[in-house]
Design a protein around this motif. Structure first.
Motif, short mmCIF file in Angstrom:
data_model
loop_
_atom_site.label_atom_id
_atom_site.label_comp_id
_atom_site.label_asym_id
_atom_site.label_seq_id
_atom_site.Cartn_x
_atom_site.Cartn_y
_atom_site.Cartn_z
N ILE A 1 0.88 -1.17 0.00
CA ILE A 1 0.00 0.00 0.00
C ILE A 1 0.92 1.22 0.00
O ILE A 1 1.82 1.34 0.82
CB ILE A 1 -0.92 0.01 1.25
CG1 ILE A 1 -1.76 -1.26 1.32
CG2 ILE A 1 -1.80 1.26 1.26
CD1 ILE A 1 -2.63 -1.54 0.11
N HIS A 2 0.69 2.12 -0.95
CA HIS A 2 1.54 3.29 -1.12
C HIS A 2 0.90 4.52 -0.48
O HIS A 2 -0.25 4.82 -0.76
CB HIS A 2 1.77 3.55 -2.62
CG HIS A 2 2.44 2.41 -3.31
ND1 HIS A 2 3.81 2.33 -3.43
CD2 HIS A 2 1.94 1.30 -3.90
CE1 HIS A 2 4.12 1.22 -4.07
NE2 HIS A 2 3.00 0.58 -4.37
N GLU A 3 1.67 5.20 0.34
CA GLU A 3 1.23 6.43 0.97
C GLU A 3 1.68 7.61 0.11
O GLU A 3 2.83 7.68 -0.29
CB GLU A 3 1.85 6.53 2.36
CG GLU A 3 1.46 7.77 3.13
CD GLU A 3 2.10 7.82 4.50
OE1 GLU A 3 2.89 8.76 4.73
OE2 GLU A 3 1.82 6.92 5.33
N TYR B 1 -3.83 6.76 0.58
CA TYR B 1 -3.21 5.46 0.35
C TYR B 1 -3.76 4.86 -0.94
O TYR B 1 -4.95 5.00 -1.25
CB TYR B 1 -3.50 4.53 1.54
CG TYR B 1 -2.98 5.10 2.83
CD1 TYR B 1 -1.67 4.88 3.22
CD2 TYR B 1 -3.78 5.90 3.64
CE1 TYR B 1 -1.17 5.44 4.40
CE2 TYR B 1 -3.30 6.46 4.81
CZ TYR B 1 -1.99 6.23 5.18
OH TYR B 1 -1.50 6.78 6.33
N LYS C 1 -3.50 1.41 -3.80
CA LYS C 1 -3.07 0.08 -4.24
C LYS C 1 -2.54 0.22 -5.65
O LYS C 1 -3.02 1.06 -6.42
CB LYS C 1 -4.26 -0.89 -4.31
CG LYS C 1 -4.90 -1.24 -3.02
CD LYS C 1 -5.94 -2.30 -3.29
CE LYS C 1 -7.23 -1.95 -2.61
NZ LYS C 1 -8.28 -2.91 -2.86
N ASP D 1 -7.57 2.45 2.30
CA ASP D 1 -7.10 2.85 3.61
C ASP D 1 -5.75 2.17 3.85
O ASP D 1 -5.24 1.46 2.98
CB ASP D 1 -8.13 2.53 4.70
CG ASP D 1 -8.39 1.05 4.90
OD1 ASP D 1 -7.60 0.19 4.42
OD2 ASP D 1 -9.41 0.71 5.54
N LYS D 2 -5.16 2.38 5.02
CA LYS D 2 -3.84 1.82 5.34
C LYS D 2 -3.80 0.29 5.21
O LYS D 2 -2.75 -0.28 4.96
CB LYS D 2 -3.43 2.18 6.77
CG LYS D 2 -3.01 3.59 6.96
CD LYS D 2 -2.56 3.79 8.41
CE LYS D 2 -2.17 5.22 8.65
NZ LYS D 2 -1.70 5.45 10.02
#
Length: 112
Positions: A12-14, A28, A30, A66-67
């Motif tokens: 998961i990319h922030e 966030y 995908k 989400d996270k």
């Protein structure tokens, strides 16, 4: 067997998204498989105005999470985004997915 770098990661990319008013938001994303981007590109080329207009919203609903990787927004919610946040989220999504021409669909007329 192909190297794992050829495939979508579960990571998961922030990303920090900054809006025109200067407000910063941590979102966030995908990674999306190539098939999702292909569907987007086909929709962008559609003669149907509704299909074309909703293509970015579909991509956002597929990637924004989400996270924990659970969907953060539905398509129905995504189509209600204001233009500026929609474009900012779209740009971040394109960066996460390392798509050429980051932030801009290959065809014009998306309205974002």
């Amino acid at each position: 067997m192909l190297d794992k770098s050829f495939f979508v990661s579960e990571t998961i990319h922030e990303k920090e998204v900054v809006l025109g008013d200067g407000s910063k938001h941590i979102l966030y994303f995908k990674e999306l498989p190539a098939i999702e981007y292909s569907k987007f590109h086909i929709a962008q080329s559609s003669a149907d105005e509704g299909v074309k207009a909703g293509s970015i919203a579909k991509l956002i609903a597929s990637s924004l999470c989400d996270k924990d990787g659970k969907p953060a927004i539905t398509y129905e919610q995504s189509i209600k985004l204001k233009p500026e946040p929609m474009n900012a989220i779209f740009v971040a999504l394109m960066e996460v997915n390392k798509i050429a021409g980051k932030g801009q669909p290959e065809t014009s007329g998306s309205g974002t």
